[in-house]
Design a protein around this motif. Structure first.
Motif, PDB file in Angstrom:
ATOM      1  N   ARG A 118      17.333  42.537  23.613  1.00 25.38           N
ATOM      2  CA  ARG A 118      18.664  41.926  23.469  1.00 25.38           C
ATOM      3  C   ARG A 118      19.720  43.007  23.206  1.00 25.38           C
ATOM      4  O   ARG A 118      20.838  42.933  23.728  1.00 25.38           O
ATOM      5  CB  ARG A 118      18.647  40.887  22.347  1.00 25.38           C
ATOM      6  N   VAL A 119      19.353  44.001  22.400  1.00 23.06           N
ATOM      7  CA  VAL A 119      20.282  45.116  22.159  1.00 23.06           C
ATOM      8  C   VAL A 119      20.549  45.871  23.458  1.00 23.06           C
ATOM      9  O   VAL A 119      21.696  46.177  23.794  1.00 23.06           O
ATOM     10  CB  VAL A 119      19.703  46.064  21.084  1.00 23.06           C
ATOM     11  N   LYS A 120      19.498  46.153  24.183  1.00 21.12           N
ATOM     12  CA  LYS A 120      19.646  46.917  25.431  1.00 21.12           C
ATOM     13  C   LYS A 120      20.582  46.200  26.406  1.00 21.12           C
ATOM     14  O   LYS A 120      21.393  46.842  27.094  1.00 21.12           O
ATOM     15  CB  LYS A 120      18.280  47.130  26.085  1.00 21.12           C
ATOM     16  N   ALA A 121      20.489  44.882  26.456  1.00 20.94           N
ATOM     17  CA  ALA A 121      21.331  44.126  27.374  1.00 20.94           C
ATOM     18  C   ALA A 121      22.811  44.202  26.984  1.00 20.94           C
ATOM     19  O   ALA A 121      23.690  44.005  27.834  1.00 20.94           O
ATOM     20  CB  ALA A 121      20.877  42.667  27.404  1.00 20.94           C
ATOM     21  N   LEU A 122      23.093  44.508  25.712  1.00 23.73           N
ATOM     22  CA  LEU A 122      24.470  44.563  25.229  1.00 23.73           C
ATOM     23  C   LEU A 122      25.077  45.961  25.313  1.00 23.73           C
ATOM     24  O   LEU A 122      26.298  46.112  25.268  1.00 23.73           O
ATOM     25  CB  LEU A 122      24.537  44.084  23.774  1.00 23.73           C
ATOM     26  N   VAL A 123      24.240  46.979  25.423  1.00 25.29           N
ATOM     27  CA  VAL A 123      24.733  48.361  25.432  1.00 25.29           C
ATOM     28  C   VAL A 123      25.215  48.728  26.831  1.00 25.29           C
ATOM     29  O   VAL A 123      24.473  48.594  27.813  1.00 25.29           O
ATOM     30  CB  VAL A 123      23.630  49.336  24.967  1.00 25.29           C
ATOM     31  N   ALA A 163      26.739  51.864  27.437  1.00 25.98           N
ATOM     32  CA  ALA A 163      26.634  53.311  27.628  1.00 25.98           C
ATOM     33  C   ALA A 163      25.379  53.639  28.427  1.00 25.98           C
ATOM     34  O   ALA A 163      24.331  53.018  28.255  1.00 25.98           O
ATOM     35  CB  ALA A 163      26.584  54.016  26.277  1.00 25.98           C
ATOM     36  N   GLU A 164      25.494  54.632  29.297  1.00 28.22           N
ATOM     37  CA  GLU A 164      24.346  55.033  30.095  1.00 28.22           C
ATOM     38  C   GLU A 164      23.338  55.760  29.207  1.00 28.22           C
ATOM     39  O   GLU A 164      23.681  56.681  28.463  1.00 28.22           O
ATOM     40  CB  GLU A 164      24.791  55.939  31.240  1.00 28.22           C
ATOM     41  N   ALA A 165      22.086  55.348  29.277  1.00 30.30           N
ATOM     42  CA  ALA A 165      21.040  55.983  28.473  1.00 30.30           C
ATOM     43  C   ALA A 165      19.684  55.660  29.065  1.00 30.30           C
ATOM     44  O   ALA A 165      19.501  54.613  29.711  1.00 30.30           O
ATOM     45  CB  ALA A 165      21.110  55.503  27.020  1.00 30.30           C
ATOM     46  N   ASP A 166      18.739  56.567  28.844  1.00 29.23           N
ATOM     47  CA  ASP A 166      17.341  56.272  29.124  1.00 29.23           C
ATOM     48  C   ASP A 166      16.733  55.650  27.872  1.00 29.23           C
ATOM     49  O   ASP A 166      17.081  56.038  26.751  1.00 29.23           O
ATOM     50  CB  ASP A 166      16.586  57.550  29.482  1.00 29.23           C
ATOM     51  N   TRP A 167      15.807  54.705  28.075  1.00 31.90           N
ATOM     52  CA  TRP A 167      15.194  54.006  26.947  1.00 31.90           C
ATOM     53  C   TRP A 167      13.691  54.242  26.973  1.00 31.90           C
ATOM     54  O   TRP A 167      13.042  54.064  28.015  1.00 31.90           O
ATOM     55  CB  TRP A 167      15.484  52.496  27.035  1.00 31.90           C
ATOM     56  N   GLU A 181      26.670  49.785  16.965  1.00 29.57           N
ATOM     57  CA  GLU A 181      26.354  51.047  16.290  1.00 29.57           C
ATOM     58  C   GLU A 181      25.708  52.029  17.262  1.00 29.57           C
ATOM     59  O   GLU A 181      26.013  53.237  17.252  1.00 29.57           O
ATOM     60  CB  GLU A 181      25.425  50.772  15.107  1.00 29.57           C
ATOM     61  N   LEU A 182      24.826  51.529  18.108  1.00 31.09           N
ATOM     62  CA  LEU A 182      24.156  52.401  19.067  1.00 31.09           C
ATOM     63  C   LEU A 182      25.154  52.969  20.078  1.00 31.09           C
ATOM     64  O   LEU A 182      25.073  54.147  20.458  1.00 31.09           O
ATOM     65  CB  LEU A 182      23.037  51.636  19.773  1.00 31.09           C
ATOM     66  N   GLU A 183      26.091  52.154  20.512  1.00 29.43           N
ATOM     67  CA  GLU A 183      27.151  52.642  21.407  1.00 29.43           C
ATOM     68  C   GLU A 183      27.899  53.801  20.751  1.00 29.43           C
ATOM     69  O   GLU A 183      28.184  54.831  21.395  1.00 29.43           O
ATOM     70  CB  GLU A 183      28.128  51.509  21.730  1.00 29.43           C
ATOM     71  N   LEU A 184      28.233  53.653  19.463  1.00 29.74           N
ATOM     72  CA  LEU A 184      28.948  54.704  18.751  1.00 29.74           C
ATOM     73  C   LEU A 184      28.124  55.990  18.710  1.00 29.74           C
ATOM     74  O   LEU A 184      28.646  57.084  18.959  1.00 29.74           O
ATOM     75  CB  LEU A 184      29.263  54.240  17.326  1.00 29.74           C
ATOM     76  N   VAL A 185      26.837  55.865  18.403  1.00 33.96           N
ATOM     77  CA  VAL A 185      25.961  57.039  18.320  1.00 33.96           C
ATOM     78  C   VAL A 185      25.848  57.717  19.679  1.00 33.96           C
ATOM     79  O   VAL A 185      25.909  58.954  19.776  1.00 33.96           O
ATOM     80  CB  VAL A 185      24.581  56.626  17.781  1.00 33.96           C
ATOM     81  N   PRO A 191      21.761  60.335  27.555  1.00 38.00           N
ATOM     82  CA  PRO A 191      20.883  60.603  26.422  1.00 38.00           C
ATOM     83  C   PRO A 191      19.792  59.542  26.332  1.00 38.00           C
ATOM     84  O   PRO A 191      19.879  58.480  26.954  1.00 38.00           O
ATOM     85  CB  PRO A 191      21.820  60.551  25.214  1.00 38.00           C
ATOM     86  N   GLU A 192      18.784  59.836  25.532  1.00 28.99           N
ATOM     87  CA  GLU A 192      17.625  58.958  25.454  1.00 28.99           C
ATOM     88  C   GLU A 192      17.629  58.191  24.136  1.00 28.99           C
ATOM     89  O   GLU A 192      17.824  58.766  23.065  1.00 28.99           O
ATOM     90  CB  GLU A 192      16.345  59.799  25.563  1.00 28.99           C
ATOM     91  N   VAL A 193      17.395  56.883  24.220  1.00 26.58           N
ATOM     92  CA  VAL A 193      17.200  56.023  23.052  1.00 26.58           C
ATOM     93  C   VAL A 193      15.697  55.846  22.880  1.00 26.58           C
ATOM     94  O   VAL A 193      15.012  55.389  23.795  1.00 26.58           O
ATOM     95  CB  VAL A 193      17.879  54.651  23.247  1.00 26.58           C
ATOM     96  N   VAL A 194      15.183  56.211  21.709  1.00 19.36           N
ATOM     97  CA  VAL A 194      13.746  56.221  21.488  1.00 19.36           C
ATOM     98  C   VAL A 194      13.381  55.276  20.357  1.00 19.36           C
ATOM     99  O   VAL A 194      14.076  55.192  19.341  1.00 19.36           O
ATOM    100  CB  VAL A 194      13.236  57.641  21.161  1.00 19.36           C
ATOM    101  N   THR A 195      12.257  54.574  20.550  1.00 23.07           N
ATOM    102  CA  THR A 195      11.629  53.753  19.524  1.00 23.07           C
ATOM    103  C   THR A 195      10.170  54.174  19.432  1.00 23.07           C
ATOM    104  O   THR A 195       9.567  54.538  20.438  1.00 23.07           O
ATOM    105  CB  THR A 195      11.706  52.254  19.896  1.00 23.07           C
ATOM    106  N   VAL A 196       9.599  54.129  18.214  1.00 25.69           N
ATOM    107  CA  VAL A 196       8.204  54.503  18.016  1.00 25.69           C
ATOM    108  C   VAL A 196       7.485  53.387  17.261  1.00 25.69           C
ATOM    109  O   VAL A 196       8.015  52.856  16.283  1.00 25.69           O
ATOM    110  CB  VAL A 196       8.068  55.815  17.222  1.00 25.69           C
TER     111      VAL A 196
END
Length: 351
Positions: free
Chosen positions: A198-203, A205-209, A298-302, A179-184
């Protein structure tokens, strides 16, 4: 019957501020809305069709000040609504008492900047300037309870008018297995891309950013180097489509008011993972997400379940930021300004 005229003034007409101003105009069609603002090429989120008339903003700070004078003389507004710090500074210095009523929406006070990345003298100067100009402001129209509390502490009459969005796109299930993690938003210190990295380095789960937006070239390069796609600015409808296809919305700003991107992501059906800061806490979002570690968990859970840990907070947040809620609160604010002008014996021009 002719309508009272509102002149919206902003130094830079782009990004979230432009979208918020356009929503103010759409929510209150009973007034004739005019715009003075310098367009930001590549980050336009509003169009001339949202306003009865547009006025040129001039070049540089002096040109902007002269443009404000000319626009007020030509439009003869009943209310001048100043948006963001520079317009708030210039407009309140220029507009004399006895003229049109002055409303001011900070869209996040400049002194809210992160002290870790901002010279302390600049923060103190911004706070002193706001306090000095409080007497030249009839009403602060604030987009979060936090912003309204700060305005009141400066000595301004203040009301909370919620932001809203009409951007809608059909929700799509995120692609599997990534799944994709999006920021705007604008890529700069306020949105704190370093916190995101820093968050990305801790996650795990496989995801596109993906970061939808643009800004500081050096920060853009750091995001790309870490595997984050940077799209540049996209038209609002394309942003909505990208949000609808994502798996989670991540918001890592260090200081804020009420970002439209959160509302757009929520409208697209995305779970919101928003870093806890005072403004977002005042809007009722999760106050527990203060550190990169908390946000990453939280992002891992989502990403794993498709749901945030406290979904009712997001439901309540969405319910408080509808077009109807904005229209009601903003109409009350404008009518209060117009009534105050009449009681003071001031002219109230109409279109």
């Amino acid at each position: 019957m002719s309508a009272p005229r509102i002149l919206h003034v902003t130094e830079a007409m782009g990004g979230g501020t432009a979208a918020a101003i356009a929503e103010f105009a759409r929510s209150t069609p009973q007034y004739e809305h005019h715009l003075l603002g310098r367009l930001c090429p590549g980050s336009e989120t509003a169009t001339a069709a949202d306003f009865a008339a547009s006025h040129p903003a001039g070049r540089g700070l002096v040109g902007f000040a002269l443009a404000v004078r000319r626009a007020v003389a030509r439009a003869r507004p009943a209310v001048v609504h100043l948006h963001s710090s520079w317009a708030g500074l210039v407009g309140r210095l220029l507009l004399a008492p006895g003229g049109p009523a002055v409303a001011y929406t900070p869209h996040c006070f400049a002194f809210e900047r992160d002290p870790a990345t901002t010279p302390p003298g600049l923060v103190r100067a911004a706070r002193r300037a706001e306090r000095a100009l409080a007497g030249r402001t009839r009403l602060a129209i604030c987009v979060s309870p936090r912003e309204a509390d700060l305005a009141a502490a400066l000595g301004l009459a203040a009301v909370h008018v919620p932001n809203t969005t009409r951007v809608r796109a059909p929700r799509e299930l995120p692609a599997e297995p990534a799944p994709e993690v999006v920021t705007v938003g604008r890529i700069g210190a306020q949105k704190d891309p370093h916190f995101l990295l820093r968050v990305k380095a801790l996650v795990t789960a496989e995801a596109d950013w993906t970061w939808i937006g643009g800004g500081d070239p050096a920060l853009e390069a750091q995001l790309r180097a870490a595997g984050v796609e940077v799209t540049g600015w996209l038209p609002p409808r394309r942003v909505g489509v990208r949000l609808a296809a994502a798996g989670a919305y991540l918001h890592t700003a260090a200081w804020e008011s009420c970002p439209l991107a959160l509302l757009e992501a929520g409208a697209a059906g995305l779970p919101l993972v928003a870093r806890s800061i005072p403004a977002l806490d005042s809007l009722g979002l999760d106050p527990a997400l203060r550190t990169p570690e908390h946000v990453a968990a939280e992002l891992e859970l989502v990403l794993r379940t498709g749901q945030p840990s406290r979904p009712r907070l997001q439901e309540a947040f969405a319910a408080r930021h509808t077009p109807q809620a904005q229209a009601s609160a903003l109409t009350a604010a404008y009518e209060w300004l117009l009534d105050a002008a009449v009681r003071a014996g001031l002219p109230v021009p109409v279109g």
